[in-house]
Design an enzyme around this catalytic site. Structure first.
Site, PDB file in Angstrom:
ATOM      1  N   ASP A 167       0.751  -0.875   0.563  1.00 47.46           N
ATOM      2  CA  ASP A 167      -0.384  -0.118   0.236  1.00 47.46           C
ATOM      3  C   ASP A 167       0.910   1.219  -0.036  1.00 47.46           C
ATOM      4  OD1 ASP A 167       0.802   0.033   2.643  1.00 47.46           O
ATOM      5  OD2 ASP A 167      -0.735   0.760   3.659  1.00 47.46           O
ATOM      6  N   CYS A 205       3.063  -3.038   3.600  1.00 44.99           N
ATOM      7  CA  CYS A 205       2.132  -1.963   4.195  1.00 44.99           C
ATOM      8  C   CYS A 205       3.492  -1.009   5.130  1.00 44.99           C
ATOM      9  CB  CYS A 205       0.935  -2.279   5.136  1.00 44.99           C
ATOM     10  SG  CYS A 205       0.865  -3.022   6.132  1.00 44.99           S
ATOM     11  N   THR A 259       3.022  -1.036   9.500  1.00 45.70           N
ATOM     12  CA  THR A 259       3.163  -2.128  10.306  1.00 45.70           C
ATOM     13  C   THR A 259       3.400  -3.824   9.895  1.00 45.70           C
ATOM     14  OG1 THR A 259       0.884  -2.589  10.221  1.00 45.70           O
ATOM     15  CG2 THR A 259       2.276  -0.835  11.674  1.00 45.70           C
ATOM     16  N   HIS A 301       9.158 -24.227   9.128  1.00 46.46           N
ATOM     17  CA  HIS A 301       8.528 -24.624  10.117  1.00 46.46           C
ATOM     18  C   HIS A 301       6.831 -24.827   9.774  1.00 46.46           C
ATOM     19  CE1 HIS A 301      11.434 -24.815  13.934  1.00 46.46           C
ATOM     20  NE2 HIS A 301      11.686 -25.445  12.699  1.00 46.46           N
ATOM     21  N   HIS A 336       5.596 -30.773  11.284  1.00 43.00           N
ATOM     22  CA  HIS A 336       5.630 -30.185  10.440  1.00 43.00           C
ATOM     23  C   HIS A 336       4.540 -30.209   9.071  1.00 43.00           C
ATOM     24  CE1 HIS A 336       8.606 -27.884  12.938  1.00 43.00           C
ATOM     25  NE2 HIS A 336       9.325 -28.375  11.944  1.00 43.00           N
TER      26      HIS A 336
END
Length: 146
Positions: free
Chosen positions: A7, A64, A66, A97, A133
């Site tokens: 963004d 973005c 954060t 993992h 996993h």
């Protein structure tokens, strides 16, 4: 092919990351946005997650401010395992993992050099394929195949 989108908050870092990864030999497809003008991150997350699910792109990177909004949005899509990473250990562990197929980065909380290193580790690390996993990922989505 690596799909990448951002963004407005991640736009500047996205451009730098694309240049860095291309210098490292990665083929990149930029799904937008194309400026720092305000836009809606879910629109761009969808473009990359669609490309990963269709096989057009092997992996995706979303940015973005954060990384949280992109991560939340991407993880709503069945078959996507997006990881918000702010350190190299998490980038390696999520590939080993979780077989994560989308990396999310926060441009306002992660500097360029660290973001470059996180992305490189994410892209260079293979899934371990360990039975435990595979079993755990299968519990997230019934149709998971390593």
């Amino acid at each position: 092919m690596i799909g990448i989108a951002s963004d407005h908050g991640g736009y500047a870092l996205k451009k730098d990351l694309i240049a860095h990864l291309q210098k490292k030999g990665y083929e990149i497809k930029d799904y937008g946005c194309d400026s720092e003008e305000s836009c809606d991150y879910p629109d761009y997350a969808k473009k990359v997650t669609d490309a990963v699910l269709s096989g057009e792109c092997e992996k995706g990177i979303l940015l973005c401010g954060t990384g949280v909004g992109m991560s939340i949005t991407a993880n709503k899509v069945e078959g996507i395992r997006a990881a918000l990473c702010g350190d190299t250990f998490s980038a390696e562990a999520t590939r080993l993992h979780n077989d994560s197929n989308v990396l999310c980065l926060g441009a306002r909380v992660t500097g360029p050099e660290l973001a470059f290193k996180i992305a490189e580790i994410f892209l260079e690390t293979d899934f371990s394929g360990d039975e435990r996993h595979v079993r755990r990922i299968g519990k997230i989505g019934e149709d998971y195949k390593a």
